[in-house]
Design a protein around this motif. Structure first.
Motif, PDB file in Angstrom:
ATOM      1  N   MET A   1      -0.090   7.359  -3.940  1.00  0.00           N
ATOM      2  CA  MET A   1      -1.505   7.050  -4.005  1.00  0.00           C
ATOM      3  C   MET A   1      -1.700   5.905  -5.001  1.00  0.00           C
ATOM      4  SD  MET A   1      -4.590   7.937  -2.910  1.00  0.00           S
ATOM      5  CE  MET A   1      -4.264   9.460  -2.078  1.00  0.00           C
ATOM      6  N   LYS A   2      -2.574   4.982  -4.631  1.00  0.00           N
ATOM      7  CA  LYS A   2      -2.917   3.850  -5.488  1.00  0.00           C
ATOM      8  C   LYS A   2      -4.411   3.898  -5.782  1.00  0.00           C
ATOM      9  CE  LYS A   2       0.929   1.223  -5.121  1.00  0.00           C
ATOM     10  NZ  LYS A   2       1.613   0.524  -6.156  1.00  0.00           N
ATOM     11  N   PRO A  66      -3.908   5.611   0.043  1.00  0.00           N
ATOM     12  CA  PRO A  66      -2.528   6.065   0.223  1.00  0.00           C
ATOM     13  C   PRO A  66      -1.583   4.856   0.259  1.00  0.00           C
ATOM     14  CG  PRO A  66      -3.987   7.127   1.812  1.00  0.00           C
ATOM     15  CD  PRO A  66      -4.783   6.046   1.128  1.00  0.00           C
ATOM     16  N   LYS A  67      -0.391   5.018  -0.277  1.00  0.00           N
ATOM     17  CA  LYS A  67       0.564   3.903  -0.336  1.00  0.00           C
ATOM     18  C   LYS A  67       0.772   3.242   1.018  1.00  0.00           C
ATOM     19  CE  LYS A  67       3.170   5.550  -4.284  1.00  0.00           C
ATOM     20  NZ  LYS A  67       4.453   6.037  -4.797  1.00  0.00           N
ATOM     21  N   GLU A  68       0.808   4.047   2.080  1.00  0.00           N
ATOM     22  CA  GLU A  68       1.071   3.487   3.408  1.00  0.00           C
ATOM     23  C   GLU A  68      -0.079   2.615   3.920  1.00  0.00           C
ATOM     24  OE1 GLU A  68      -0.214   7.832   3.849  1.00  0.00           O
ATOM     25  OE2 GLU A  68       1.259   6.755   2.661  1.00  0.00           O
ATOM     26  N   ASN A  69      -1.270   2.761   3.367  1.00  0.00           N
ATOM     27  CA  ASN A  69      -2.415   1.946   3.782  1.00  0.00           C
ATOM     28  C   ASN A  69      -2.596   0.706   2.898  1.00  0.00           C
ATOM     29  OD1 ASN A  69      -2.742   4.715   4.702  1.00  0.00           O
ATOM     30  ND2 ASN A  69      -4.668   4.013   5.562  1.00  0.00           N
ATOM     31  N   MET A  70      -1.897   0.664   1.802  1.00  0.00           N
ATOM     32  CA  MET A  70      -2.060  -0.419   0.838  1.00  0.00           C
ATOM     33  C   MET A  70      -1.692  -1.775   1.427  1.00  0.00           C
ATOM     34  SD  MET A  70      -3.198  -0.763  -2.131  1.00  0.00           S
ATOM     35  CE  MET A  70      -3.445  -2.390  -2.759  1.00  0.00           C
ATOM     36  N   GLU A  71      -0.604  -1.832   2.152  1.00  0.00           N
ATOM     37  CA  GLU A  71      -0.151  -3.094   2.746  1.00  0.00           C
ATOM     38  C   GLU A  71      -1.181  -3.633   3.745  1.00  0.00           C
ATOM     39  OE1 GLU A  71       3.614  -4.638   5.339  1.00  0.00           O
ATOM     40  OE2 GLU A  71       4.023  -3.228   3.700  1.00  0.00           O
ATOM     41  N   SER A  94      -4.282  -3.282  -7.993  1.00  0.00           N
ATOM     42  CA  SER A  94      -3.901  -1.904  -7.672  1.00  0.00           C
ATOM     43  C   SER A  94      -3.144  -1.293  -8.847  1.00  0.00           C
ATOM     44  CB  SER A  94      -3.053  -1.850  -6.399  1.00  0.00           C
ATOM     45  OG  SER A  94      -1.799  -2.451  -6.602  1.00  0.00           O
ATOM     46  N   GLN A  96      -0.809   2.235  -9.978  1.00  0.00           N
ATOM     47  CA  GLN A  96      -0.059   3.399  -9.540  1.00  0.00           C
ATOM     48  C   GLN A  96      -0.684   4.655 -10.138  1.00  0.00           C
ATOM     49  OE1 GLN A  96       2.526   3.551  -7.342  1.00  0.00           O
ATOM     50  NE2 GLN A  96       2.365   5.750  -7.530  1.00  0.00           N
TER      51      GLN A  96
END
Length: 101
Positions: A1-2, A66-71, A94, A96
């Protein structure tokens, strides 16, 4: 999570909300803020009466992503900024998150 902080001039509010939706972000907080930029150094070089300080109606978004949505979000904002013809951009920072409840 960011934890993501987005800042921009208030006129970009709808576009930022659209990008958040495209990135799968369902909840966020935002607040109207006053942006400030000190142009006095630049003004001194170009004229005798250089004291150019400007305030801008701005907005700040606070988002847990969520980390996977950050990109996805970073790509959308980068693409948006590249299409702008103004000096103002959407800024993203962002952080951590170690723990999240």
């Amino acid at each position: 999570m960011k934890l993501v902080l987005l800042t921009a001039v208030v006129s970009f509010k709808k576009e930022i909300q659209h990008m958040l939706k495209q990135a799968g972000v369902k909840t966020y907080s935002y607040r109207d803020v006053t942006g400030f930029k000190d142009f006095s150094e630049e003004a001194l070089a170009s004229n005798w009466f250089g004291s150019e300080m400007h305030e801008y109606e701005s907005i700040a978004f606070y988002v847990f992503v969520p980390k996977e949505n950050m990109e996805i979000l970073m790509h959308l904002i980068t693409e948006f900024n590249q299409q702008l013809e103004t000096r103002s951009k959407v800024h993203l920072a962002s952080f951590q998150i170690e723990n999240y409840l």
